[in-house]
Design an enzyme around this catalytic site. Structure first.
Site, PDB file in Angstrom:
ATOM      1  N   PRO A   2      -7.644   9.335   1.252  1.00 53.80           N
ATOM      2  CA  PRO A   2      -8.207   9.787  -0.021  1.00 53.80           C
ATOM      3  C   PRO A   2      -8.747  11.206   0.099  1.00 53.80           C
ATOM      4  CG  PRO A   2      -8.931   7.559   0.485  1.00 53.80           C
ATOM      5  CD  PRO A   2      -8.246   8.070   1.711  1.00 53.80           C
ATOM      6  N   GLU A   3      -8.339  12.074  -0.814  1.00 54.59           N
ATOM      7  CA  GLU A   3      -8.785  13.458  -0.811  1.00 54.59           C
ATOM      8  C   GLU A   3      -9.819  13.645  -1.916  1.00 54.59           C
ATOM      9  OE1 GLU A   3      -8.022  15.397   1.501  1.00 54.59           O
ATOM     10  OE2 GLU A   3      -6.160  14.671   2.371  1.00 54.59           O
TER      11      GLU A   3
END
Length: 270
Positions: A2-3
């Site tokens: 997840p960014e």
């Protein structure tokens, strides 16, 4: 992994269900995350009210009256709002039960995430040395230009350094460099101020679009409602090595930089 857009999407998803709610119970099913969950976390949280849910870089914060919980989703983690009596799954390691009869459930198959407690989140060692937020007024082309002088680092590595700017992960670095027309291996110190202005704008535009669409669909990511993001449908170059450039029809190149896929157009990006 997840960014920033996925983490911001998570924040936006869970905040309406958590803010203003009192914590009835905290259950730690497996404390062995990247750093051990503090033994006294339930004692610190139970009976307190979650005042706000905020994000800094890829960290989430549950702010209470006496301190804050620092949450990181790691490589495969997700936070989901549970509205029924569904049984926890194998990798549901931490769960916060709220007085609105909902719970915040943390799932992390690889256990690279974290749940930590701090009384001063801004001075925590994980946070205090981070660069500016890419969507804030503190981030612009002049900032990148100033920090880049004399740097021999490739520009892709430079903008992925959290001390320079936070939250520009591999996917979004590929996309922003393509939009700005900058070759990912060009040395950071050899890029002009005007090109840095274009790059800063491209970073901001790319991240804002991803947040608006709910993040990029990654294998392990689901948002707080269990729905994937849709930004992957709008990617211009990432994951498209060997296909034609959307601007000039040149074949996109796919190379490895720091063991990560790097896709660029050899004609458009200089």
């Amino acid at each position: 992994m997840p960014e920033l857009p996925e983490v911001e999407t998570t924040r936006q998803g869970i905040a309406p269900h958590c803010e203003g709610q009192t914590i009835r119970q905290v259950v730690v099913r497996n404390p062995r995350l990247r750093w051990p969950v503090p033994d006294d976390l339930p004692q610190q949280l139970e009976g307190q009210t979650i005042r706000t849910v905020e994000r800094r870089a890829k960290y989430l914060f549950l702010h209470l009256d006496t301190g804050s919980v620092i949450v990181h989703l790691g490589m495969s983690g997700s936070l989901r709002v549970i509205t029924d009596d569904s049984a926890p799954m194998r990798h549901d390691h931490v769960e916060i039960f709220l007085d609105n009869h909902r719970s915040l459930r943390f799932n992390d198959p690889r256990r690279f995430g974290c749940w930590l407690w701090t009384t001063d989140w801004s001075q925590h060692p994980l946070i205090s040395q981070l660069g500016p937020e890419p969507l804030s007024d503190d981030f612009n082309g002049a900032w990148l230009f100033r920090l880049s002088r004399q740097k021999q680092t490739p520009i892709k590595s430079f903008i992925m350094d959290n001390h320079v700017v936070v939250g520009v992960g591999n996917i979004y670095a590929n996309e922003a460099l393509f939009k700005a027309g900058i070759h990912p291996k060009r040395k950071a110190g050899r890029i002009s101020l005007d090109r840095y202005h274009r790059l800063a704008d491209a970073i901001r535009e790319t991240l804002q679009a991803a947040i608006l669409m709910g993040g990029t669909t990654l294998r392990d990511f689901v948002n707080s409602e269990g729905k994937p993001g849709y930004f992957a449908q709008s990617l211009l170059v990432y994951g498209k090595g060997g296909t034609l450039c959307p601007d000039c029809n040149t074949s996109l190149k796919d190379i490895r930089m720091n063991n990560r896929s790097t896709v660029y157009c050899p004609r458009c990006q200089r």
